[in-house]
Design a protein around this motif. Structure first.
Motif, PDB file in Angstrom:
ATOM      1  N   ARG A  74      -5.937  -4.718 -46.295  1.00 18.17           N
ATOM      2  CA  ARG A  74      -4.547  -3.836 -45.657  1.00 18.17           C
ATOM      3  C   ARG A  74      -3.693  -5.561 -46.047  1.00 18.17           C
ATOM      4  NH1 ARG A  74      -7.794  -0.541 -42.654  1.00 18.17           N
ATOM      5  NH2 ARG A  74      -7.257   1.827 -43.620  1.00 18.17           N
ATOM      6  N   ARG A  75      -3.981  -6.427 -45.261  1.00 20.35           N
ATOM      7  CA  ARG A  75      -3.957  -7.585 -44.736  1.00 20.35           C
ATOM      8  C   ARG A  75      -2.830  -7.968 -46.081  1.00 20.35           C
ATOM      9  NH1 ARG A  75      -6.193 -10.883 -39.971  1.00 20.35           N
ATOM     10  NH2 ARG A  75      -6.897  -8.387 -38.624  1.00 20.35           N
ATOM     11  N   LEU A  76      -3.353  -8.039 -47.320  1.00 24.61           N
ATOM     12  CA  LEU A  76      -3.294  -8.312 -47.983  1.00 24.61           C
ATOM     13  C   LEU A  76      -1.850  -7.796 -48.573  1.00 24.61           C
ATOM     14  CD1 LEU A  76      -3.247 -10.865 -50.419  1.00 24.61           C
ATOM     15  CD2 LEU A  76      -4.782  -9.071 -51.442  1.00 24.61           C
ATOM     16  N   ILE A  77      -2.020  -6.534 -48.600  1.00 22.72           N
ATOM     17  CA  ILE A  77      -1.222  -5.540 -49.571  1.00 22.72           C
ATOM     18  C   ILE A  77       0.630  -5.488 -48.839  1.00 22.72           C
ATOM     19  CG2 ILE A  77      -0.987  -3.140 -49.509  1.00 22.72           C
ATOM     20  CD1 ILE A  77      -3.506  -2.539 -50.200  1.00 22.72           C
ATOM     21  N   ARG A  78       0.207  -5.921 -47.585  1.00 22.13           N
ATOM     22  CA  ARG A  78       1.443  -5.420 -46.069  1.00 22.13           C
ATOM     23  C   ARG A  78       2.078  -6.287 -46.452  1.00 22.13           C
ATOM     24  NH1 ARG A  78      -1.285  -4.067 -41.562  1.00 22.13           N
ATOM     25  NH2 ARG A  78      -1.364  -6.445 -40.603  1.00 22.13           N
ATOM     26  N   THR A  79       1.503  -8.225 -46.569  1.00 21.83           N
ATOM     27  CA  THR A  79       1.847  -9.204 -47.120  1.00 21.83           C
ATOM     28  C   THR A  79       3.169  -9.017 -48.230  1.00 21.83           C
ATOM     29  OG1 THR A  79       0.296 -10.882 -45.830  1.00 21.83           O
ATOM     30  CG2 THR A  79       1.542 -11.911 -47.204  1.00 21.83           C
ATOM     31  N   VAL A  80       1.707  -8.272 -49.312  1.00 21.09           N
ATOM     32  CA  VAL A  80       2.575  -8.269 -50.865  1.00 21.09           C
ATOM     33  C   VAL A  80       3.614  -7.647 -50.875  1.00 21.09           C
ATOM     34  CG1 VAL A  80       2.266  -7.913 -53.224  1.00 21.09           C
ATOM     35  CG2 VAL A  80       0.790  -9.157 -51.750  1.00 21.09           C
ATOM     36  N   GLN A  81       3.490  -6.603 -50.063  1.00 23.48           N
ATOM     37  CA  GLN A  81       4.922  -5.881 -50.465  1.00 23.48           C
ATOM     38  C   GLN A  81       6.284  -5.871 -49.444  1.00 23.48           C
ATOM     39  OE1 GLN A  81       3.029  -2.483 -47.979  1.00 23.48           O
ATOM     40  NE2 GLN A  81       2.980  -1.241 -49.670  1.00 23.48           N
TER      41      GLN A  81
ATOM     42  N   ASN B  57     -21.073  -0.292 -45.197  1.00 22.04           N
ATOM     43  CA  ASN B  57     -20.300  -0.625 -43.999  1.00 22.04           C
ATOM     44  C   ASN B  57     -19.705  -1.535 -43.562  1.00 22.04           C
ATOM     45  OD1 ASN B  57     -20.671   2.240 -44.982  1.00 22.04           O
ATOM     46  ND2 ASN B  57     -21.729   3.157 -43.064  1.00 22.04           N
ATOM     47  N   GLY B  58     -20.072  -2.122 -43.129  1.00 24.12           N
ATOM     48  CA  GLY B  58     -19.877  -3.788 -42.329  1.00 24.12           C
ATOM     49  C   GLY B  58     -18.863  -4.361 -43.477  1.00 24.12           C
ATOM     50  N   TRP B  59     -19.575  -4.215 -44.805  1.00 20.90           N
ATOM     51  CA  TRP B  59     -18.773  -5.312 -45.850  1.00 20.90           C
ATOM     52  C   TRP B  59     -17.775  -4.392 -45.917  1.00 20.90           C
ATOM     53  CZ3 TRP B  59     -18.759 -11.067 -46.624  1.00 20.90           C
ATOM     54  CH2 TRP B  59     -19.654 -11.333 -46.534  1.00 20.90           C
ATOM     55  N   GLU B  60     -17.591  -3.323 -46.057  1.00 15.14           N
ATOM     56  CA  GLU B  60     -16.387  -2.540 -46.461  1.00 15.14           C
ATOM     57  C   GLU B  60     -15.527  -2.469 -46.071  1.00 15.14           C
ATOM     58  OE1 GLU B  60     -17.348   1.597 -47.274  1.00 15.14           O
ATOM     59  OE2 GLU B  60     -18.440   1.146 -49.429  1.00 15.14           O
ATOM     60  N   ALA B  61     -16.073  -2.633 -44.054  1.00 12.69           N
ATOM     61  CA  ALA B  61     -15.049  -2.320 -43.314  1.00 12.69           C
ATOM     62  C   ALA B  61     -14.068  -4.085 -43.191  1.00 12.69           C
ATOM     63  CB  ALA B  61     -15.713  -2.038 -41.889  1.00 12.69           C
ATOM     64  N   ILE B  62     -14.027  -4.770 -43.464  1.00 12.94           N
ATOM     65  CA  ILE B  62     -14.024  -6.463 -43.871  1.00 12.94           C
ATOM     66  C   ILE B  62     -13.227  -6.161 -44.748  1.00 12.94           C
ATOM     67  CG2 ILE B  62     -14.627  -8.472 -44.106  1.00 12.94           C
ATOM     68  CD1 ILE B  62     -16.801  -8.524 -42.752  1.00 12.94           C
ATOM     69  N   TYR B  63     -13.643  -6.059 -46.277  1.00  7.08           N
ATOM     70  CA  TYR B  63     -13.043  -5.455 -47.692  1.00  7.08           C
ATOM     71  C   TYR B  63     -11.887  -5.126 -47.177  1.00  7.08           C
ATOM     72  CZ  TYR B  63     -17.219  -7.818 -49.235  1.00  7.08           C
ATOM     73  OH  TYR B  63     -17.852  -8.030 -50.032  1.00  7.08           O
ATOM     74  N   ARG B  64     -12.017  -3.846 -46.744  1.00  4.01           N
ATOM     75  CA  ARG B  64     -10.780  -3.050 -46.455  1.00  4.01           C
ATOM     76  C   ARG B  64      -9.706  -3.761 -45.054  1.00  4.01           C
ATOM     77  NH1 ARG B  64     -12.897   0.931 -43.763  1.00  4.01           N
ATOM     78  NH2 ARG B  64     -13.876   1.492 -45.439  1.00  4.01           N
ATOM     79  N   GLU B  65      -9.666  -4.328 -44.385  1.00  5.88           N
ATOM     80  CA  GLU B  65      -8.999  -4.491 -43.568  1.00  5.88           C
ATOM     81  C   GLU B  65      -8.386  -6.094 -44.115  1.00  5.88           C
ATOM     82  OE1 GLU B  65      -6.098  -5.307 -40.709  1.00  5.88           O
ATOM     83  OE2 GLU B  65      -7.223  -3.723 -41.388  1.00  5.88           O
ATOM     84  N   CYS B  66      -8.679  -6.983 -45.392  1.00  6.78           N
ATOM     85  CA  CYS B  66      -8.204  -8.083 -45.842  1.00  6.78           C
ATOM     86  C   CYS B  66      -7.858  -6.858 -47.131  1.00  6.78           C
ATOM     87  CB  CYS B  66      -9.838  -8.676 -46.769  1.00  6.78           C
ATOM     88  SG  CYS B  66      -8.885  -9.762 -48.084  1.00  6.78           S
TER      89      CYS B  66
ATOM     90  N   SER C 231     -10.189   3.806 -49.012  1.00  6.00           N
ATOM     91  CA  SER C 231      -9.163   4.462 -48.663  1.00  6.00           C
ATOM     92  C   SER C 231      -7.917   4.403 -48.641  1.00  6.00           C
ATOM     93  CB  SER C 231     -10.114   5.386 -47.324  1.00  6.00           C
ATOM     94  OG  SER C 231     -10.875   6.287 -47.813  1.00  6.00           O
ATOM     95  N   LEU C 232      -7.470   2.515 -49.967  1.00  7.96           N
ATOM     96  CA  LEU C 232      -6.764   2.386 -49.386  1.00  7.96           C
ATOM     97  C   LEU C 232      -5.477   3.598 -50.163  1.00  7.96           C
ATOM     98  CD1 LEU C 232      -8.365  -1.215 -48.910  1.00  7.96           C
ATOM     99  CD2 LEU C 232      -6.708   0.249 -47.061  1.00  7.96           C
ATOM    100  N   VAL C 233      -5.621   3.636 -51.237  1.00  7.56           N
ATOM    101  CA  VAL C 233      -4.093   4.663 -51.694  1.00  7.56           C
ATOM    102  C   VAL C 233      -5.262   6.081 -52.194  1.00  7.56           C
ATOM    103  CG1 VAL C 233      -3.686   3.124 -53.336  1.00  7.56           C
ATOM    104  CG2 VAL C 233      -5.916   4.469 -54.016  1.00  7.56           C
ATOM    105  N   ARG C 234      -4.429   6.975 -52.307  1.00 10.64           N
ATOM    106  CA  ARG C 234      -5.097   8.005 -52.642  1.00 10.64           C
ATOM    107  C   ARG C 234      -4.896   8.732 -53.668  1.00 10.64           C
ATOM    108  NH1 ARG C 234      -0.244  12.134 -50.525  1.00 10.64           N
ATOM    109  NH2 ARG C 234      -0.893  12.888 -52.178  1.00 10.64           N
ATOM    110  N   PRO C 235      -5.973   9.511 -53.907  1.00 10.77           N
ATOM    111  CA  PRO C 235      -6.260  10.002 -54.691  1.00 10.77           C
ATOM    112  C   PRO C 235      -5.155  10.599 -55.893  1.00 10.77           C
ATOM    113  CG  PRO C 235      -7.687  11.248 -53.728  1.00 10.77           C
ATOM    114  CD  PRO C 235      -6.699  10.442 -53.286  1.00 10.77           C
ATOM    115  N   SER C 236      -4.986   9.823 -57.700  1.00  9.18           N
ATOM    116  CA  SER C 236      -3.599  10.440 -57.832  1.00  9.18           C
ATOM    117  C   SER C 236      -3.711  11.812 -58.165  1.00  9.18           C
ATOM    118  CB  SER C 236      -4.211   9.641 -59.101  1.00  9.18           C
ATOM    119  OG  SER C 236      -5.139  10.555 -60.379  1.00  9.18           O
ATOM    120  N   LEU C 237      -2.116  11.957 -58.788  1.00  5.64           N
ATOM    121  CA  LEU C 237      -1.993  13.387 -59.150  1.00  5.64           C
ATOM    122  C   LEU C 237      -2.791  14.463 -59.579  1.00  5.64           C
ATOM    123  CD1 LEU C 237      -0.417  16.254 -58.115  1.00  5.64           C
ATOM    124  CD2 LEU C 237       1.540  15.108 -60.077  1.00  5.64           C
TER     125      LEU C 237
END
Length: 190
Positions: free
Chosen positions: A54-61, A43-52, A87-93
Motif C-alpha cells: 500500500r505504501r509503495l503504491i501510494r508513493t509510486v502513484q 496472516n501476520g506476514w500478509e498484513a505486513i506485505y499488504r501494508e508495505c 485485496s489491493l486490486v479488485r478482480p478484473s471485469l
C-alpha cells in the motif's frame, strides 16, 4: 513481452500456486492448534506485505508517470496475483463475469446446459453463448433474464448490454424425450 515468455511465466505461476496448494493440503492433516499457528503466521506476514505494498503504491502513484507504471506492473501475472491475494486490486471485469457465470452453472448443468463467455467488449457489453440443452430451449430467455443476466448485473453493475450468439458448431447435446417441456432452472418452482 514476447508471447512465449508470457506463456512460460504463466506456467511457472500456475506451478507455484499448485505447490502452495499442496502445502495447504498437508496442513489440513495437522491438528487444529498447528493449523491455527500456521494460519496466524500467514496472516501476520500478509498484513505486513499488504501494508508495505500500500505504501509503495501510494508513493509510486504520486510520482510522474507513476499511475502508468503501476498499471504496467499490475499486468504482470505474478504482481497481479499478489495484489489480488492481498485485496489491493479488485478482480478484473472478466474475472467478475466468470465468477457470475460460475454461480449459475450448477443450475444450468442440472438441466443439461451451460453458458460461455464469448466476448467482453469494454466498457459495458458482454457476449454469451448458451450451450447444451439451453441452446434453442423455449425457456432460454427466462434462463438468460432471471439467471445469467441477473448474476452478471449483480457482480458487474457497469455491464449495460448482454448479447447472445448462436452455436458455431452443429453438434448438439443429446436431448431426451420431453425436451419440449423443459423448464428454466430459474423459473419459480422450476
Amino acid at each position: 513481452m514476447p508471447e512465449d515468455i508470457e506463456s512460460r511465466e504463466a506456467d511457472t505461476l500456475t506451478e507455484d500456486i499448485a505447490r502452495l496448494g499442496s502445502l495447504e493440503k498437508i496442513i489440513q492433516g495437522w491438528d487444529e492448534t498447528q493449523q491455527r499457528t500456521v494460519l496466524a503466521l500467514r496472516n501476520g506476514w500478509e498484513a505486513i506485505y499488504r501494508e508495505c505494498l500500500r505504501r509503495l503504491i501510494r508513493t509510486v502513484q504520486n510520482a510522474p508517470q507513476g499511475a502508468t507504471g503501476l498499471r504496467e506492473a499490475a499486468a504482470d501475472p505474478y504482481v497481479y496475483a499478489v495484489l489480488r491475494t492481498l485485496s489491493l486490486v479488485r478482480p478484473s471485469l472478466q474475472e467478475r463475469i466468470e465468477a457470475a457465470l460460475d454461480s449459475v452453472r450448477p443450475g444450468l448443468e442440472g438441466h443439461g446446459g451451460n453458458v460461455e463467455l464469448v466476448e467482453l467488449r469494454p466498457p459495458d457489453t458482454v457476449v454469451l453463448r448458451l450451450l447444451g440443452s439451453c441452446h434453442g430451449c423455449p425457456s432460454s430467455s427466462l434462463t438468460l433474464s432471471e439467471g445469467v443476466e441477473k448474476a452478471i448485473r449483480e457482480a458487474c453493475p457497469e455491464i449495460c448490454h448482454i448479447e447472445t450468439v448462436g452455436r458455431q458448431h452443429a453438434a448438439t447435446a443429446p436431448i431426451g424425450e420431453g425436451t419440449e417441456q423443459r423448464i428454466s432452472p430459474f423459473a419459480i418452482g422450476g
